[in-house]
Every structure is written in structure tokens, then in C-alpha cells.
Design a protein around this motif. Sequence first.
Motif: not given
Lengths: 336, 326
Positions: A12-17, A40-44, A77-83
Motif C-alpha cells: 500500500l505504501i512504499r517509503v524510500e529514503g 533521516d533517510g528511512i525506508s519501509f 527528501g525521499g519519496h512516499v509511494l501510495f498505491d
Amino acid sequence: MAGATAVGTKPLIRVEGLEKHFPAESHWFRRSDSFVHAVDGISFELARGESFGLVGESGCGKTTTGRLLVRLAEPTGGHVLFDDGEGASTDITTLRGDDLKAFRRKAQMIFQDPYESLNPRRTIFDTVAEPLKVQNACPPLERMERVSRMLEMVGLTPPATYLFRYPHELSGGQRQRVAIARALVIEPIFVVADEPTSMLDVSIRTGVMNLMESLAERLGISYLYITHDLAVARYMCSRIAVMYLGKIVEMGDTEAVLQNPQHPYTQALLSAVPIPDPTATRAPVRISGGVARPLDPPPRCRFYSRCPIADDFCRDNPHPPLEKKGAGQRVACYKA
Amino acid sequence: MPNRSSSAPVLTVEDLTMYYGTRSGDVQAVDGVSFAVGRGESVGLVGESGCGKSSIAMTLLKLLPENGRIVDGRILLDGTDLAPLSEDRMRTHRWNRIAMVFQAAMNSFNPVYTVGDQIIEALETHIETDPDVSMERVRELYDLVSLDPSFIGRYPHEYSGGMKQRAGIAMALACEPDLLIADEPTTALDVIVQDRILKELRNVQQKLNMSLIYISHDMAVIAEVSHTVGVMYAGRIVEWGETVDIFKNPMHPYTQTLMSAFPSVTGPKHELAMLGGEPPNLLNPPSGCRFHPRCPYATDICRTDEPPRVEGSGTHWAACWHPLEA
């Protein structure tokens, strides 16, 4: 990691950096040159229908992360991809205007303090109907019915006796139920719950925890559950991430992390939790010092200064990456 | 759990009753509470918000707000009844013999004076000393609670939450009280800091052979700090006994619920208990047993008659018509 996406295949959600740096001191004419690295740059990844826990002590960045994920704060910074499953995934960090408003209909937040988060001058009906109004989610004449149905779902029954009361007439547990109703009334698919039960008495807390769990199942909601209480996370979350000074230091299936913690910080955190059994003894907590402010942290492991097993390698190398270790968890530590 | 070294009680509370007067009537916050604390003993009072545990603390120290009044009962500190004492007389006991650490120690210091000056002021108000001796004493106190003495001359905002709580304990210990009351001293702190403060308190208590009343909503913390536990509900003690007995064989249904409502991080994952209903309004508390509206075992007699005191092993008792089998 997310081979364990139980429901559906795409997260559902991809957190990148993801990053949020706050300027340390603001000045009218001068840009700040030091920054608090709150996140500070987390991904999950968060799977559909999953309840994912963020745990850690005050100041570790868990609440900031939650706010970033529902765009109550702007990431640096970074991205949060929401699907949402209705087309291509969107990067919510760049949403503006109508797109942002459409996103808010699917992502909501429940706050910690039900004494602070409800407007004392508005009736329960006004409070719960507000999202319907803002989002124009249903014709005005249907609002009463939607709100009543929602109040019934959160256990405020019969709804008619609550609709026109004010927050001060309700107990803490009832107020938190109102806050949950307000967040869920527009049928979001993703909810950030920031310590939703930490202000409640234990005998009331279980009811609210059970309610949140059953609503997630019934309405198909995924939670990002933020808590400082590892025991609560154990009951509410299938997977957890432990945060320390803006970094995820350990992440994995909740039982794996709690039964067999690999990172020295997770180990310390766990052995500091008092045991409700007067004959039990706990392992000593091995770390020293206190949590520092992540102000321009040096480019090494964030936990270095308090770590009982750190050595020169940890001092001379950058913050360690999250790597697979132990039974189904990932750990950011050179020595674990 | 620490060892006990008890003899004659330092504090005996008999039938203590305290009401807050409000426009709508009296709030019966503490209702007929009796217990004793031995020398060097640590007693935990546990219960949820509004059960009267903090009200008891404020009553023992006679730090009640204007609308609070002791309606009945005695507070015997080594034989002297504090209940009828005037504020002047009370001042000679408070802090000297009976001191308190508050939940919000972070806010109980004045931000414009250094922490050291405030502790010295407390010292000099209660026992006459010359400045050099007071300073030496503050250094000893900092040492006792493991605070860096270089912080004596610093201001409260320079202390972290955990350090302020330690300073609060140091200040409470300044006059070597016989009895320390600690009201949720670690509730606002993170677990790692809480762990250190609890250790510090236990050490100090044993070193000084001081009596301690520890107030908390957290059964786990209570299990770690107290020899004896009193469980409170709606202004009354509903169960009392040695910590091990309370945890192994709870007799009151409320105690049992409270314990099984706590999720645990270790051990098997048990079903979490919950209570229906809401805590009672103490303006008009329920008749009979105050717990009856929320009790799964309640019968007619619970609604009409005060519950009897049922004795368990040793000092263990519960006020209940239908106590749980051991």
C-alpha cells in the motif's frame, strides 16, 4: 523484508529514503546552517491490510514520520509511494491542490490526546461530520446518518444520545472513540494512529485497542501504529520498526524482534520494560547516557556514543545499513 | 523486589476520609482508607485515574487545595496525629519527616533559580545550617541520586527530564525524611530513564532505611518497587497484601482485571482483559460495593451492602462479597 505482504502483492505504501530536517535556529535574514535530523533517510513498506508499528523513545522521529506519511508535514527528501489499487501508485510528497485533497480522503490520522484533539466548542456531530463536509463525501442530508452509523461502529450507542453532546461531557475513552470515528467516517484505507491509547486507563485501553483492530478488519484499513510501548505494539502490529534518532535500527515481524532482538538498542529497550511479576528478574540495561538531539549528527552509527559493543570500526564508518539478520528481521548494526 | 526490614509502623492511617467540596456537592475522593507503613517498607498504591491515590498523597502531606477537607480519620506519624495539626505545626513535619516527589518534577522547579539554590533553600527553611554545610549536603545528595555535581549551579532547563526527576528526589531527601511519597515519578519518562530512576529510588531507600509510598497506575512498576500493594478503586482500598500474594492470588475481581489488562512484552501472549462501563462519579458513588456496576460477578447483595473484608494468607485481604478462589 516485505515478502511477508499477507494481503495483495503490491504494498500500500512504499517509503524510500524519507527525510525531514528541521532548521535548528530560524533567523529573519539568515538561513540556518545546522539542522535537526528528525527523520533521516528511512525506508519501509506497509502491506495492504497490515498494521505496522513504529516504536522508540521520545524524540526518535516516529511522530514526524507519521505526519510525513499523511502530509501534515513536508519532507525534505525521499519519496512516499501510495498505491490505492486504483491505478498507478502516486508519490504523495509532490501532491498539490485537488490531488492532495483526494489523498486526504484516503489517509487519516488519530492523535494521542483526546483532550486536546477535539474542539471543545463543537458537538460530537459537528466534529465527526467535519471530514464529510470538507471532502463533500455525501449529500448534506445524509451526514446525520453516516455520523450515526460511525458512532455506532465505535461503540458510542445509541448514537442519538451522543450526537449533540460536547467533549467535556465524555470520558477519555469515549473521546478517543469520537476521534477514531472522525478519522474513519470518510472511509480511509490508511490511518496513522499516534499513541492512540497512551492517555487511557488500562481497563479502558483494551476496549479501544480491540475496537481499532476490528474496524481495520471490517473496513479494510491499514495502520501505521506509533507507540513508545513495546507491549502495546506486540498486540497491535504484525511487523514493527524500532527507531533511534531518525533512523530505523531494527525492523521485522513483531514476535521475531521482541523474542530475539538483534540491535543493542532494541535489547536495551526491551530489558528496560518492567515485568508485572514480583518474582521475575530482568536483564540489566546495558546502555549509558541519554538520547541526544539529532543536531547535525556525525556521519557514523547514530547509536555509537551509547552502544555497549561499539568499536573503532563503528566510529570510522557511516551509519550501518539495514541488513537481514536473525529470524526474519533486518538490523542496522555492524556488530550484531 | 527489594528486601524488607520492618518493625513498628512509621505511618498508620486510620479510616481516612477526604472530600472535595464543589458546587454540585462533595466529591468523595478518599473514603475510609486504613493502612500502615513499616520502617524501611515500601508500599505501592495502584489504581486508575480518579481512584484517589494522589488525593491520599496530598492528604498525608496536608497539601490539599482550598476545597479539600479531611472529614474523618487519623494520620499517625510515629504516634503524632497529623490530621488536626495547624499549617504552622504541619510545616515542621513536612519535608523534615515526610517528603514527596511529584509526577511533574520537571515543572516543580522554578526556572529562574539554579537547581542547587532551590535545594539549599529547602534545606535552610527546614533545618538551620550555614551555607558551607548546605552546599556540602547538596553535593552528597547529588551523589546519592547519581547526578553530576557540576550541574548544581545550573538552571532547570539545562536538565533532561530524567535529571530533573533525580533532582526532585534529591530535594525530597534533603532533610532525610522517614517517609517518602512518590507520586508517579516516572510516568512521563521513557523506559530506559524510568529503569534508572527506579533503581536509584530502591538504592536510596535501602541505604537510608526509609519508608516509601509509591503511587502508580502501572502494575509492572509496582511489582518492581513495593513489598506491599494496596489496590484502589473509587476512593477505597479494595485489596491489600504482600506484593507476591497480590500478583499470585488476586482476590478482588478488579485487581484481577487490572493485571490481565496489561499487555506483556515477554512470555505468552494472553488475552487482554477489559472492563465495561466507566469509573464511577464520586459525587454520587454507587451504593454497596463501589465496583458493582462494572463487576462480572456482582449479585444483589453487592448493590445494597458494603462488602466485608475477606482475609487471605498473612496480611492479604480484599473487600468483596465474592472473592476469587486462591
